[in-house]
Write a protein that holds these residues in place. Structure first.
Motif, PDB file in Angstrom:
ATOM      1  N   HIS A  99     -13.622   8.007  -0.471  1.00 48.37           N
ATOM      2  CA  HIS A  99     -13.520   9.468  -0.425  1.00 48.37           C
ATOM      3  C   HIS A  99     -12.528   9.938   0.635  1.00 48.37           C
ATOM      4  O   HIS A  99     -12.127  11.109   0.625  1.00 48.37           O
ATOM      5  CB  HIS A  99     -14.906  10.070  -0.200  1.00 48.37           C
ATOM      6  CG  HIS A  99     -15.779   9.983  -1.414  1.00 48.37           C
ATOM      7  ND1 HIS A  99     -15.893  11.001  -2.331  1.00 48.37           N
ATOM      8  CD2 HIS A  99     -16.545   8.962  -1.889  1.00 48.37           C
ATOM      9  CE1 HIS A  99     -16.709  10.621  -3.299  1.00 48.37           C
ATOM     10  NE2 HIS A  99     -17.113   9.393  -3.058  1.00 48.37           N
ATOM     11  N   GLU A 100     -12.115   9.069   1.535  1.00 52.41           N
ATOM     12  CA  GLU A 100     -11.128   9.435   2.539  1.00 52.41           C
ATOM     13  C   GLU A 100      -9.699   9.282   2.031  1.00 52.41           C
ATOM     14  O   GLU A 100      -8.762   9.827   2.622  1.00 52.41           O
ATOM     15  CB  GLU A 100     -11.317   8.574   3.790  1.00 52.41           C
ATOM     16  CG  GLU A 100     -12.605   8.861   4.548  1.00 52.41           C
ATOM     17  CD  GLU A 100     -12.841   7.863   5.666  1.00 52.41           C
ATOM     18  OE1 GLU A 100     -11.954   6.993   5.872  1.00 52.41           O
ATOM     19  OE2 GLU A 100     -13.892   7.935   6.312  1.00 52.41           O
ATOM     20  N   LEU A 101      -9.513   8.550   0.944  1.00 49.22           N
ATOM     21  CA  LEU A 101      -8.173   8.270   0.449  1.00 49.22           C
ATOM     22  C   LEU A 101      -7.705   9.366  -0.499  1.00 49.22           C
ATOM     23  O   LEU A 101      -8.488   9.944  -1.247  1.00 49.22           O
ATOM     24  CB  LEU A 101      -8.156   6.918  -0.283  1.00 49.22           C
ATOM     25  CG  LEU A 101      -8.520   5.693   0.559  1.00 49.22           C
ATOM     26  CD1 LEU A 101      -8.637   4.462  -0.318  1.00 49.22           C
ATOM     27  CD2 LEU A 101      -7.505   5.469   1.673  1.00 49.22           C
ATOM     28  N   ALA A 137      -9.638   8.411  -8.184  1.00 48.39           N
ATOM     29  CA  ALA A 137     -10.549   9.445  -8.680  1.00 48.39           C
ATOM     30  C   ALA A 137     -11.674   8.820  -9.514  1.00 48.39           C
ATOM     31  O   ALA A 137     -12.840   9.235  -9.420  1.00 48.39           O
ATOM     32  CB  ALA A 137      -9.778  10.472  -9.503  1.00 48.39           C
ATOM     33  N   THR A 138     -11.342   7.808 -10.299  1.00 52.38           N
ATOM     34  CA  THR A 138     -12.358   7.114 -11.094  1.00 52.38           C
ATOM     35  C   THR A 138     -13.353   6.397 -10.197  1.00 52.38           C
ATOM     36  O   THR A 138     -14.568   6.421 -10.430  1.00 52.38           O
ATOM     37  CB  THR A 138     -11.692   6.108 -12.049  1.00 52.38           C
ATOM     38  OG1 THR A 138     -10.781   6.802 -12.902  1.00 52.38           O
ATOM     39  CG2 THR A 138     -12.720   5.370 -12.884  1.00 52.38           C
ATOM     40  N   TYR A 143     -18.512   5.496  -7.359  1.00 51.47           N
ATOM     41  CA  TYR A 143     -19.151   5.152  -6.089  1.00 51.47           C
ATOM     42  C   TYR A 143     -19.191   6.386  -5.179  1.00 51.47           C
ATOM     43  O   TYR A 143     -18.446   6.481  -4.195  1.00 51.47           O
ATOM     44  CB  TYR A 143     -18.397   4.010  -5.400  1.00 51.47           C
ATOM     45  CG  TYR A 143     -18.373   2.741  -6.200  1.00 51.47           C
ATOM     46  CD1 TYR A 143     -19.457   1.857  -6.170  1.00 51.47           C
ATOM     47  CD2 TYR A 143     -17.284   2.423  -7.008  1.00 51.47           C
ATOM     48  CE1 TYR A 143     -19.442   0.683  -6.919  1.00 51.47           C
ATOM     49  CE2 TYR A 143     -17.266   1.245  -7.760  1.00 51.47           C
ATOM     50  CZ  TYR A 143     -18.351   0.387  -7.712  1.00 51.47           C
ATOM     51  OH  TYR A 143     -18.348  -0.766  -8.451  1.00 51.47           O
ATOM     52  N   PRO A 144     -20.062   7.343  -5.473  1.00 49.25           N
ATOM     53  CA  PRO A 144     -20.084   8.594  -4.708  1.00 49.25           C
ATOM     54  C   PRO A 144     -20.499   8.424  -3.253  1.00 49.25           C
ATOM     55  O   PRO A 144     -20.225   9.308  -2.426  1.00 49.25           O
ATOM     56  CB  PRO A 144     -21.101   9.446  -5.478  1.00 49.25           C
ATOM     57  CG  PRO A 144     -21.956   8.457  -6.208  1.00 49.25           C
ATOM     58  CD  PRO A 144     -21.046   7.330  -6.566  1.00 49.25           C
ATOM     59  N   TYR A 194       0.839  -1.206   0.000  1.00 49.25           N
ATOM     60  CA  TYR A 194       0.000   0.000   0.000  1.00 49.25           C
ATOM     61  C   TYR A 194       0.867   1.245   0.000  1.00 49.25           C
ATOM     62  O   TYR A 194       1.874   1.322   0.714  1.00 49.25           O
ATOM     63  CB  TYR A 194      -0.892   0.024   1.251  1.00 49.25           C
ATOM     64  CG  TYR A 194      -1.634   1.334   1.444  1.00 49.25           C
ATOM     65  CD1 TYR A 194      -2.883   1.528   0.864  1.00 49.25           C
ATOM     66  CD2 TYR A 194      -1.081   2.365   2.190  1.00 49.25           C
ATOM     67  CE1 TYR A 194      -3.568   2.723   1.018  1.00 49.25           C
ATOM     68  CE2 TYR A 194      -1.757   3.572   2.349  1.00 49.25           C
ATOM     69  CZ  TYR A 194      -3.002   3.752   1.759  1.00 49.25           C
ATOM     70  OH  TYR A 194      -3.665   4.947   1.909  1.00 49.25           O
ATOM     71  N   SER A 195       0.455   2.248  -0.775  1.00 47.81           N
ATOM     72  CA  SER A 195       1.070   3.573  -0.697  1.00 47.81           C
ATOM     73  C   SER A 195      -0.006   4.618  -0.934  1.00 47.81           C
ATOM     74  O   SER A 195      -0.924   4.407  -1.735  1.00 47.81           O
ATOM     75  CB  SER A 195       2.212   3.726  -1.712  1.00 47.81           C
ATOM     76  OG  SER A 195       1.743   3.535  -3.036  1.00 47.81           O
ATOM     77  N   GLY A 196       0.098   5.738  -0.225  1.00 45.15           N
ATOM     78  CA  GLY A 196      -0.890   6.800  -0.360  1.00 45.15           C
ATOM     79  C   GLY A 196      -1.046   7.572   0.924  1.00 45.15           C
ATOM     80  O   GLY A 196      -0.093   7.728   1.696  1.00 45.15           O
ATOM     81  N   SER A 197      -2.241   8.058   1.177  1.00 47.02           N
ATOM     82  CA  SER A 197      -2.503   8.799   2.399  1.00 47.02           C
ATOM     83  C   SER A 197      -2.359   7.873   3.597  1.00 47.02           C
ATOM     84  O   SER A 197      -2.691   6.680   3.512  1.00 47.02           O
ATOM     85  CB  SER A 197      -3.905   9.406   2.360  1.00 47.02           C
ATOM     86  OG  SER A 197      -4.869   8.418   2.048  1.00 47.02           O
ATOM     87  N   PRO A 198      -1.849   8.368   4.729  1.00 45.47           N
ATOM     88  CA  PRO A 198      -1.684   7.497   5.897  1.00 45.47           C
ATOM     89  C   PRO A 198      -3.010   6.869   6.328  1.00 45.47           C
ATOM     90  O   PRO A 198      -4.043   7.544   6.400  1.00 45.47           O
ATOM     91  CB  PRO A 198      -1.154   8.449   6.975  1.00 45.47           C
ATOM     92  CG  PRO A 198      -0.471   9.536   6.205  1.00 45.47           C
ATOM     93  CD  PRO A 198      -1.303   9.717   4.968  1.00 45.47           C
TER      94      PRO A 198
END
Length: 281
Positions: free
Chosen positions: A229-231, A216-217, A222-223, A7-11
Motif C-alpha cells: 500500500h506504500e508503493l 493495484a491487483t 492483500y489489503p 526497480y522503477s516506481g515510487s522512490p
C-alpha cells in the motif's frame, strides 16, 4: 552465474529492495534459490538515478552480505529507479571494473549469463566495437563487451533492435569458432526512464527471469500488507528470482522475450537475434 533486480516506481530506500524482502538480493548472494550457483559472492553493484546528470553507481568486490558500506548506503539513499546486481564470476577477475551495472552516459546495463568460450571470441567481438566507444571499456568481462556491442549497434536509439543485432553477432562469431551455444543471457538496460529486460539463450533454456504483477491487483488481494500500500501504481520490478513468496505477485518471463517497462505500463515482446546491419570492423 549472477542475480539482479531492476526497480522503477515510487522512490524507496535501497534497503527496502536489497535487505528487507524475504528473498532479498543480499539473501540471494548467499542462498540463491534458482541460480546456477547458490552463492553469488564475487562482488556487487548498485546503480540509481538521483539528482545528478548521470546515474550514480556503487561497486565493491566484497560479497554483498559482508559489505558494511552497502548497508550504510542502503539505509539512507532512496531512488525511484534502481538497478542492483550480485556477481558470480564465470572466469574473469574479481575487481571493481568487472562489477555490474555498467554505465555509459545516461545508460545502465547488467547481465546474468555467459558468452561461451569467451577467450575464443573475445578478440573478434572487441574488433566490432565502435572505435570511439572502445576506450571506455574498463574491465575484462564478456558482459561489459556485450554492452558496448549493443551501444555500437544503436542501443541509445532502439534498444530492442540493438540488443538483437549484438546477440546476432555473438552467435555468428561463436558458431564460426565451433561453439554450439554461444550465449546465455538475461539482460537489463535503462536510460532512467524506460527499462528493457531480455531473456534468451542460444540453446533455448535460459536463466530465470520474473516480472512483478500489477500493484493495484495486489492491493486488492492483500489489503493488510503495508508495503504494497506504500508503493505507487506505476511500481514495477524485473528480477532474476522472486523477492518473496507472496502468491500472485510474480510472473515468469517467457524464454526469448523482451520486457519493456515505462511508467506503469509493462509490455512483453518476442525476442530473437538479427543480423547486424553494419559492424565496425
Amino acid at each position: 552465474m549472477c542475480r539482479w533486480l531492476a526497480y522503477s516506481g515510487s522512490p524507496v530506500r535501497l534497503d527496502d529492495l536489497l535487505y528487507k524482502p524475504v528473498n532479498s538480493l543480499v539473501m540471494q548472494s548467499k542462498h540463491s534459490r534458482m541460480g546456477v550457483e547458490t552463492t553469488n559472492g564475487d562482488g556487487f553493484g548498485v546503480g540509481w538515478y538521483g539528482t545528478g546528470p548521470t546515474p550514480g553507481v556503487y561497486h565493491s568486490t566484497e560479497p554483498a552480505w559482508h559489505d558494511r558500506n552497502l548497508r550504510e548506503l542502503a539505509g539512507h539513499a532512496s531512488a525511484g529507479h534502481v538497478f542492483a546486481h550480485i556477481r558470480a564470476t564465470t572466469g574473469t577477475a574479481v575487481q571493481q571494473t568487472n562489477c555490474h551495472p555498467f554505465r555509459h552516459g545516461q545508460w545502465l546495463w547488467m547481465h546474468n549469463g555467459v558468452l561461451t568460450d569467451f577467450h575464443k571470441v573475445k578478440r573478434d567481438l572487441a574488433m566490432a566495437v565502435e572505435p570511439d566507444l572502445y576506450p571506455e571499456i574498463e574491465g575484462s568481462t564478456d558482459s561489459e563487451l556485450f554492452f558496448y556491442l549493443a551501444l555500437t549497434f544503436g542501443l541509445e536509439r532502439d534498444p530492442q533492435a540493438a540488443v538483437a543485432e549484438a546477440v546476432g553477432l555473438i552467435e555468428e562469431t561463436g558458431r564460426r569458432h565451433g561453439i554450439d551455444y554461444p550465449l546465455q543471457m538475461t539482460v537489463a538496460t535503462t536510460d532512467g526512464d524506460t527499462t528493457w529486460a531480455f531473456r534468451y539463450s542460444s540453446e533455448g533454456n535460459s536463466r530465470s527471469l520474473f516480472h512483478s504483477n500489477d500493484i493495484a491487483t495486489l492491493r486488492a488481494q492483500y489489503p493488510d500488507n503495508p508495503l504494497i500500500h506504500e508503493l505507487s501504481d506505476d511500481t514495477r520490478l524485473v528480477v532474476s528470482e522472486p523477492l518473496g513468496d507472496l502468491r500472485g505477485a510474480w510472473r515468469e518471463v517467457p524464454d526469448a522475450t523482451c520486457v519493456v517497462v515505462h511508467g506503469g505500463e509493462q509490455e512483453l515482446y518476442p525476442f530473437s537475434p538479427s543480423t547486424p546491419v553494419a559492424a565496425a570492423v
